[in-house]
Design a protein around this motif. Structure first.
Motif, PDB file in Angstrom:
ATOM      1  N   ARG A 186     -13.294 -25.751  16.004  1.00  0.00           N
ATOM      2  CA  ARG A 186     -14.697 -25.688  16.404  1.00  0.00           C
ATOM      3  C   ARG A 186     -14.928 -26.538  17.652  1.00  0.00           C
ATOM      4  NH1 ARG A 186     -19.300 -28.616  16.093  1.00  0.00           N
ATOM      5  NH2 ARG A 186     -21.253 -27.471  15.778  1.00  0.00           N
ATOM      6  N   ARG A 187     -14.375 -27.733  17.673  1.00  0.00           N
ATOM      7  CA  ARG A 187     -14.545 -28.604  18.825  1.00  0.00           C
ATOM      8  C   ARG A 187     -13.923 -27.971  20.072  1.00  0.00           C
ATOM      9  NH1 ARG A 187     -15.384 -34.203  19.313  1.00  0.00           N
ATOM     10  NH2 ARG A 187     -14.849 -34.997  21.392  1.00  0.00           N
ATOM     11  N   GLY A 188     -12.740 -27.383  19.907  1.00  0.00           N
ATOM     12  CA  GLY A 188     -12.089 -26.753  21.041  1.00  0.00           C
ATOM     13  C   GLY A 188     -12.897 -25.609  21.610  1.00  0.00           C
ATOM     14  N   CYS A 189     -13.434 -24.770  20.736  1.00  0.00           N
ATOM     15  CA  CYS A 189     -14.238 -23.631  21.201  1.00  0.00           C
ATOM     16  C   CYS A 189     -15.533 -24.092  21.862  1.00  0.00           C
ATOM     17  CB  CYS A 189     -14.535 -22.706  20.020  1.00  0.00           C
ATOM     18  SG  CYS A 189     -13.077 -21.851  19.376  1.00  0.00           S
ATOM     19  N   VAL A 190     -16.133 -25.175  21.338  1.00  0.00           N
ATOM     20  CA  VAL A 190     -17.359 -25.699  21.942  1.00  0.00           C
ATOM     21  C   VAL A 190     -17.069 -26.234  23.345  1.00  0.00           C
ATOM     22  CG1 VAL A 190     -19.060 -27.562  21.789  1.00  0.00           C
ATOM     23  CG2 VAL A 190     -18.532 -26.195  19.768  1.00  0.00           C
ATOM     24  N   GLU A 191     -15.973 -26.971  23.492  1.00  0.00           N
ATOM     25  CA  GLU A 191     -15.616 -27.519  24.799  1.00  0.00           C
ATOM     26  C   GLU A 191     -15.308 -26.411  25.801  1.00  0.00           C
ATOM     27  OE1 GLU A 191     -15.243 -31.037  25.975  1.00  0.00           O
ATOM     28  OE2 GLU A 191     -16.787 -30.890  24.431  1.00  0.00           O
ATOM     29  N   LEU A 192     -14.555 -25.399  25.374  1.00  0.00           N
ATOM     30  CA  LEU A 192     -14.229 -24.286  26.265  1.00  0.00           C
ATOM     31  C   LEU A 192     -15.488 -23.526  26.662  1.00  0.00           C
ATOM     32  CD1 LEU A 192     -12.187 -22.469  27.698  1.00  0.00           C
ATOM     33  CD2 LEU A 192     -11.895 -21.221  25.540  1.00  0.00           C
ATOM     34  N   SER A 193     -16.373 -23.276  25.712  1.00  0.00           N
ATOM     35  CA  SER A 193     -17.614 -22.558  26.008  1.00  0.00           C
ATOM     36  C   SER A 193     -18.490 -23.328  26.986  1.00  0.00           C
ATOM     37  CB  SER A 193     -18.385 -22.287  24.709  1.00  0.00           C
ATOM     38  OG  SER A 193     -17.631 -21.483  23.831  1.00  0.00           O
ATOM     39  N   ALA A 194     -18.572 -24.666  26.795  1.00  0.00           N
ATOM     40  CA  ALA A 194     -19.399 -25.479  27.684  1.00  0.00           C
ATOM     41  C   ALA A 194     -18.855 -25.457  29.109  1.00  0.00           C
ATOM     42  CB  ALA A 194     -19.460 -26.914  27.158  1.00  0.00           C
ATOM     43  N   TYR A 195     -17.533 -25.494  29.255  1.00  0.00           N
ATOM     44  CA  TYR A 195     -16.949 -25.454  30.602  1.00  0.00           C
ATOM     45  C   TYR A 195     -17.177 -24.088  31.255  1.00  0.00           C
ATOM     46  CZ  TYR A 195     -13.571 -25.338  34.371  1.00  0.00           C
ATOM     47  OH  TYR A 195     -12.992 -25.203  35.619  1.00  0.00           O
ATOM     48  N   LEU A 196     -16.915 -23.026  30.503  1.00  0.00           N
ATOM     49  CA  LEU A 196     -17.067 -21.690  31.073  1.00  0.00           C
ATOM     50  C   LEU A 196     -18.523 -21.392  31.418  1.00  0.00           C
ATOM     51  CD1 LEU A 196     -14.644 -19.665  28.750  1.00  0.00           C
ATOM     52  CD2 LEU A 196     -14.196 -20.578  31.040  1.00  0.00           C
ATOM     53  N   GLU A 197     -19.441 -21.925  30.623  1.00  0.00           N
ATOM     54  CA  GLU A 197     -20.875 -21.734  30.887  1.00  0.00           C
ATOM     55  C   GLU A 197     -21.257 -22.304  32.248  1.00  0.00           C
ATOM     56  OE1 GLU A 197     -24.798 -20.540  30.054  1.00  0.00           O
ATOM     57  OE2 GLU A 197     -23.078 -20.276  28.704  1.00  0.00           O
ATOM     58  N   ALA A 198     -20.600 -23.410  32.623  1.00  0.00           N
ATOM     59  CA  ALA A 198     -20.988 -24.097  33.860  1.00  0.00           C
ATOM     60  C   ALA A 198     -20.162 -23.693  35.069  1.00  0.00           C
ATOM     61  CB  ALA A 198     -20.875 -25.614  33.652  1.00  0.00           C
ATOM     62  N   HIS A 199     -18.984 -23.100  34.883  1.00  0.00           N
ATOM     63  CA  HIS A 199     -18.072 -22.922  36.013  1.00  0.00           C
ATOM     64  C   HIS A 199     -17.545 -21.505  36.188  1.00  0.00           C
ATOM     65  CE1 HIS A 199     -17.804 -27.283  35.059  1.00  0.00           C
ATOM     66  NE2 HIS A 199     -17.665 -27.417  36.362  1.00  0.00           N
ATOM     67  N   THR A 200     -18.069 -20.547  35.490  1.00  0.00           N
ATOM     68  CA  THR A 200     -17.567 -19.183  35.635  1.00  0.00           C
ATOM     69  C   THR A 200     -18.720 -18.229  35.918  1.00  0.00           C
ATOM     70  OG1 THR A 200     -17.760 -18.803  33.244  1.00  0.00           O
ATOM     71  CG2 THR A 200     -15.639 -19.598  34.070  1.00  0.00           C
ATOM     72  N   PRO A 201     -18.417 -17.058  36.514  1.00  0.00           N
ATOM     73  CA  PRO A 201     -19.474 -16.067  36.788  1.00  0.00           C
ATOM     74  C   PRO A 201     -20.181 -15.623  35.511  1.00  0.00           C
ATOM     75  CG  PRO A 201     -17.429 -15.515  37.940  1.00  0.00           C
ATOM     76  CD  PRO A 201     -17.104 -16.630  37.014  1.00  0.00           C
ATOM     77  N   LYS A 202     -21.489 -15.540  35.609  1.00  0.00           N
ATOM     78  CA  LYS A 202     -22.338 -15.114  34.494  1.00  0.00           C
ATOM     79  C   LYS A 202     -22.174 -16.008  33.256  1.00  0.00           C
ATOM     80  CE  LYS A 202     -22.591 -10.247  35.854  1.00  0.00           C
ATOM     81  NZ  LYS A 202     -22.449  -8.848  35.408  1.00  0.00           N
ATOM     82  N   GLY A 203     -21.758 -17.248  33.475  1.00  0.00           N
ATOM     83  CA  GLY A 203     -21.658 -18.193  32.367  1.00  0.00           C
ATOM     84  C   GLY A 203     -20.741 -17.756  31.258  1.00  0.00           C
ATOM     85  N   SER A 204     -19.699 -17.014  31.603  1.00  0.00           N
ATOM     86  CA  SER A 204     -18.663 -16.533  30.672  1.00  0.00           C
ATOM     87  C   SER A 204     -19.183 -15.520  29.660  1.00  0.00           C
ATOM     88  CB  SER A 204     -18.029 -17.701  29.912  1.00  0.00           C
ATOM     89  OG  SER A 204     -18.875 -18.183  28.884  1.00  0.00           O
ATOM     90  N   HIS A 205     -20.381 -15.021  29.859  1.00  0.00           N
ATOM     91  CA  HIS A 205     -20.914 -14.034  28.909  1.00  0.00           C
ATOM     92  C   HIS A 205     -20.286 -12.659  29.104  1.00  0.00           C
ATOM     93  CE1 HIS A 205     -23.853 -16.822  27.311  1.00  0.00           C
ATOM     94  NE2 HIS A 205     -24.185 -17.161  28.563  1.00  0.00           N
ATOM     95  N   ASP A 206     -19.568 -12.489  30.194  1.00  0.00           N
ATOM     96  CA  ASP A 206     -18.837 -11.244  30.428  1.00  0.00           C
ATOM     97  C   ASP A 206     -17.350 -11.577  30.412  1.00  0.00           C
ATOM     98  OD1 ASP A 206     -17.780  -8.853  31.125  1.00  0.00           O
ATOM     99  OD2 ASP A 206     -18.886  -8.635  33.017  1.00  0.00           O
ATOM    100  N   PRO A 207     -16.645 -11.347  29.307  1.00  0.00           N
ATOM    101  CA  PRO A 207     -15.241 -11.756  29.213  1.00  0.00           C
ATOM    102  C   PRO A 207     -14.344 -11.039  30.205  1.00  0.00           C
ATOM    103  CG  PRO A 207     -15.865 -10.408  27.324  1.00  0.00           C
ATOM    104  CD  PRO A 207     -17.127 -10.710  28.063  1.00  0.00           C
ATOM    105  N   THR A 208     -14.765  -9.896  30.725  1.00  0.00           N
ATOM    106  CA  THR A 208     -13.902  -9.163  31.665  1.00  0.00           C
ATOM    107  C   THR A 208     -13.785  -9.888  32.999  1.00  0.00           C
ATOM    108  OG1 THR A 208     -15.780  -7.844  32.455  1.00  0.00           O
ATOM    109  CG2 THR A 208     -14.525  -6.987  30.577  1.00  0.00           C
ATOM    110  N   LEU A 209     -14.653 -10.866  33.257  1.00  0.00           N
ATOM    111  CA  LEU A 209     -14.616 -11.592  34.529  1.00  0.00           C
ATOM    112  C   LEU A 209     -13.739 -12.848  34.470  1.00  0.00           C
ATOM    113  CD1 LEU A 209     -18.405 -11.389  35.497  1.00  0.00           C
ATOM    114  CD2 LEU A 209     -16.535  -9.885  36.209  1.00  0.00           C
ATOM    115  N   LEU A 210     -13.250 -13.206  33.289  1.00  0.00           N
ATOM    116  CA  LEU A 210     -12.460 -14.424  33.143  1.00  0.00           C
ATOM    117  C   LEU A 210     -11.022 -14.187  33.588  1.00  0.00           C
ATOM    118  CD1 LEU A 210     -13.782 -15.716  29.694  1.00  0.00           C
ATOM    119  CD2 LEU A 210     -14.473 -16.408  31.991  1.00  0.00           C
TER     120      LEU A 210
END
Length: 508
Positions: A18-42
């Protein structure tokens, strides 16, 4: 929820992913296109950026990116550590790899390169707990301070009893907190504590405790029984006592089977420690303090591991380092030699017999460091050969020479020899050949048994079984310092057999 007969031993199996997924989600939210809500862009570079960011946080002691359910006791989230980052990488990698194997990543369009770019956390060791410093130990055991600790337990759930039991027994806090009501007893007048050392609810491990702790637990039992009788109007039945907690929690516990939580104990204990004006201290240091004191008293690592239970390899190495710095423990770390099969009376042991005492074994120790020369599977003690002369028996050490001794470090080697001879004997073409092979190896087998009994008497059998001289580094251990004279070992064995005969006569 999937039911299983082999559940996790703790909540880490759930909290770490759970901690790992929360940390990964928080990073992707701030540093990836569309806040990582589109997995095809990762892409791979996004995962590499997450790994780099986590390591940066651990290197500089920064706060975590995500919001987690647990915060530090002193307020606010704890700083990120290398151990936490290693756990985050391993747990998150497990989640993503499992999703990839199940086809879920392909279904949502998550690139494989993104998943495989996350490395494993590896085996990162955390900070080793130190034993209590002398100043802290005195403060934690001071009667006035213990009285103040007891006063913080307003519901009388046994806070002081828990702490004193942890200190005296070296048990983990969880093992003491979850004690059952019938956790003590006497065996041949010795007070014993029965607890769950397996962490899976098996109350089958007993250790000897002091009379003082035994009496404290007895008093706590009476208070717990009185609390049950007050609530139910009757004393608990024998069947109920098997399930009752010795330290029952106050709320949501009408049946009395739920123990106080670690959070309850830690909160009160930490608040008490802050009033003592000592360095940062945790309850688990009591375990390391006891182990260190046992080492100083002459116990070896095998004995400590048996008493404390489930000591990790890393912690055992730490204890070994402490032991090697104390010259008083050199006797406990030396191994034993016994006479070889070529002697007139090789050491023989009847299975199921009582071991010799440590005093008897140490009385027969002989220092052969400067009076021997290496031979295959042991050492030669014939002085002309030791001085550089030729062997008059043509190096036939194992069966015809009473000057050959076998060391504790060679035990595994001779175990392999014994198994080899047994296989040869069992594969013999006829009974006569089989009997001949067994008889030919019998003196060696008797010497092996005698050496095992001698090693067990001084508490070194487990250490000898862990040595294998096919590993070159084992040649540099301190295993060539003491031996048993063949005659003395045989004489001791004669006394042992005489005692067995007396017992047999009495039984008949």
């Amino acid at each position: 929820m999937r039911l299983t007969t082999d559940p996790p031993r703790g909540k880490t199996a759930f909290t770490r992913p759970r901690r790992g997924c929360v940390e990964l989600s928080a990073y992707l939210e701030a540093h990836t296109p569309k806040g990582s809500h589109d997995p095809t862009l990762l892409r791979k570079e996004h995962m590499v950026g997450f790994v780099t960011d986590q390591r940066h946080h651990a290197e500089h002691g920064l706060k975590p990116l995500g919001v987690h359910h647990k915060v530090h006791q002193r307020g606010g989230p704890a700083d990120v550590t290398k151990v936490q980052v290693a756990g985050i990488f391993s747990a998150t990698r497990h989640v993503l790899r499992a999703a990839m194997d199940a086809g879920e990543t392909e279904r949502i369009g998550l690139a494989r390169q993104f998943v495989v770019a996350l490395p494993s956390g590896g085996n990162v060791r955390g900070k080793r707990r130190r034993p209590f410093a002398d100043e802290a130990a005195r403060a934690l055991a001071d009667e006035a301070n213990l009285t103040r600790l007891d006063s913080t337990d307003v519901d009388d759930r046994g806070l002081r009893d828990i702490w004193e039991t942890i200190v005296v027994t070296g048990r983990r806090a969880s093992e003491v907190l979850t004690l059952r009501l019938n956790c003590i007893g006497r065996y041949k007048k010795l007070p014993l504590l029965w607890h769950d050392q397996t962490k899976v609810g098996q109350l089958d491990e007993g250790i000897r405790i002091s009379e003082r702790i035994y009496q404290r637990i007895e008093a706590r039992q009476e208070r717990t029984r009185a609390r049950f009788a007050q609530r139910h109007g009757r004393p608990p039945t024998p069947a109920e006592e098997l399930e009752l907690a010795l330290f029952p929690r106050r709320t949501a516990n009408r049946s009395g089977v739920k123990s106080v939580s670690y959070g309850w104990f830690h909160t009160l204990f930490h608040a008490w420690v802050l009033t003592l004006d000592i360095p940062h201290t945790v309850a688990h240091q009591a375990r390391h303090t006891l182990a260190t004191n046992l080492l100083k008293a002459g116990a070896n690592l095998s004995q400590i591991k048996r008493y404390l239970g489930q000591v990790s390899d890393a912690m055992a190495e730490h204890y070994a380092h402490i032991a090697n710095t104390d010259p008083r423990l050199s006797d406990a770390l030396q191994t034993v030699w016994v006479s070889g099969p070529g002697s007139l009376e090789p050491g023989i042991v009847l299975s199921g017999g009582e071991p010799m005492t440590r005093q008897e074994a140490e009385a027969m120790l002989v220092d052969l460091t400067h009076r021997s020369t290496p031979a295959e599977g042991g050492f030669c003690t014939f002085q002309p050969v030791v001085d550089g002369g030729a062997c008059p028996w043509n190096l036939n050490c194992h069966h015809n020479c009473d000057k050959f001794v076998m060391t504790g470090a060679d035990l595994v080697y001779w175990h392999r020899k014994r198994e080899h001879w047994r296989m040869l004997a069992e594969g013999a073409p006829d009974p006569a050949t089989r009997d001949y092979l067994h008889q030919h190896f019998d003196p060696t087998a008797r010497a092996i048994d005698g050496r095992e009994r001698a090693l067990a008497a001084v508490g070194l059998l487990e250490e000898a079984l862990s040595l294998d001289l096919r590993r070159p580094q084992d040649y540099y251990g301190r295993v060539w310092s003491a031996a048993f004279r063949a005659g003395e070992l045989a004489h001791q064995q004669d006394d042992f057999e005489a005692e067995l005969d007396d017992l047999s006569s009495q039984a008949s």
